[in-house]
Enzyme design. Structure first.
Site, PDB file in Angstrom:
ATOM      1  N   LEU A  60      30.356 -21.980 -88.529  1.00  0.00           N
ATOM      2  CA  LEU A  60      29.108 -22.207 -89.242  1.00  0.00           C
ATOM      3  C   LEU A  60      29.485 -22.370 -90.710  1.00  0.00           C
ATOM      4  CD1 LEU A  60      26.185 -22.326 -88.189  1.00  0.00           C
ATOM      5  CD2 LEU A  60      25.868 -19.992 -88.974  1.00  0.00           C
ATOM      6  N   ASP A  61      29.028 -23.452 -91.327  1.00  0.00           N
ATOM      7  CA  ASP A  61      29.412 -23.733 -92.709  1.00  0.00           C
ATOM      8  C   ASP A  61      29.002 -22.598 -93.648  1.00  0.00           C
ATOM      9  OD1 ASP A  61      30.315 -26.177 -91.867  1.00  0.00           O
ATOM     10  OD2 ASP A  61      28.662 -27.331 -92.735  1.00  0.00           O
ATOM     11  N   ARG A  62      29.735 -22.486 -94.716  1.00  0.00           N
ATOM     12  CA  ARG A  62      29.439 -21.482 -95.743  1.00  0.00           C
ATOM     13  C   ARG A  62      27.976 -21.535 -96.191  1.00  0.00           C
ATOM     14  NH1 ARG A  62      32.773 -19.952-100.767  1.00  0.00           N
ATOM     15  NH2 ARG A  62      31.233 -18.992-102.118  1.00  0.00           N
TER      16      ARG A  62
END
Length: 224
Positions: A60-62
């Protein structure tokens, strides 16, 4: 993300194999070359009596908030890895995009590749010679200049939803990399739900995360 961040308060689901947490935007899942606080720093608080901390079962992206699945031990991680890599997990995202599509639903079938050969670079681009990437979308609401979308990625390419939306002419609000938003803007992309067929003789595990505070105003304008 402050050091007082309480990961236990963000626990959405727990059983013998699986935890699902509501990851806050701005917190990377894994350590990177620049250092700094990551989700990994907080995972010991989720052992619940097991000898080792849980580990993330997918990416999951930052800057993306919402549902993140964690495997509680090695066998659980292996099982979850099979489900995610085999596209058996249904992932649902909410996004607020600039402008928006004229239709009410559709599919984006657009291959993606890295912008650079530098292995440290995660930036992607649309490229017919890249890896296949497929996203289903439908409109959930509209406002002046904004659209609230449900996004269902079939594949799991890096930054897939961000590139697909931008390439379609409606970048995700707050996307400084692909949408031209000012640096430091809050990305309006949220991992709303996961449906995980973890147990063969039971119904799939279904978990939803509430939208983050920074998306509340735009979602309300779009009718949420």
């Amino acid at each position: 993300m402050p050091n007082a961040f309480d990961i236990g308060a963000r626990l959405l689901y727990r059983d013998a194999l699986l935890l699902v947490i509501d990851k806050p935007a701005g917190l990377p899942v894994h350590p990177g070359p620049r250092g700094g606080e990551t989700l990994t720093d907080h995972l010991d608080a989720l052992r619940f009596g097991l000898p080792r901390r849980p580990e993330a079962a997918h990416r999951l992206d930052r800057d993306t908030s919402g549902c993140l699945a964690l495997g509680r031990h090695a066998k659980a991680l292996a099982r979850l890895g099979e489900l995610f890599s085999g596209r058996s997990v249904e992932k649902t995202y909410w996004a607020v995009v600039e402008r928006g599509p004229s239709a009410e639903a559709g599919t984006i079938d657009l291959a993606l590749a890295r912008r650079s050969n530098d292995p440290r670079s995660w930036w992607m681009k649309a490229d017919p010679a890249g890896d296949p990437a497929l996203t289903h979308w439908r409109v959930l609401g509209r406002a002046e200049g904004l659209t609230w979308l449900e996004l269902k990625p079939v594949t799991g390419r890096t930054h897939q939803l961000r590139v697909h939306c931008a390439a379609s002419g409606w970048p995700i609000r707050g996307d400084a990399v692909y949408g031209g938003a000012p640096r430091g803007s809050a990305l309006h992309l949220h991992a709303r739900g996961l449906t995980i067929p973890l147990y063969p003789k039971r119904d799939p595990v279904r978990v939803e995360a509430p939208p983050p505070p920074h998306m509340a105003e735009a979602l309300s304008a779009c009718g949420a």
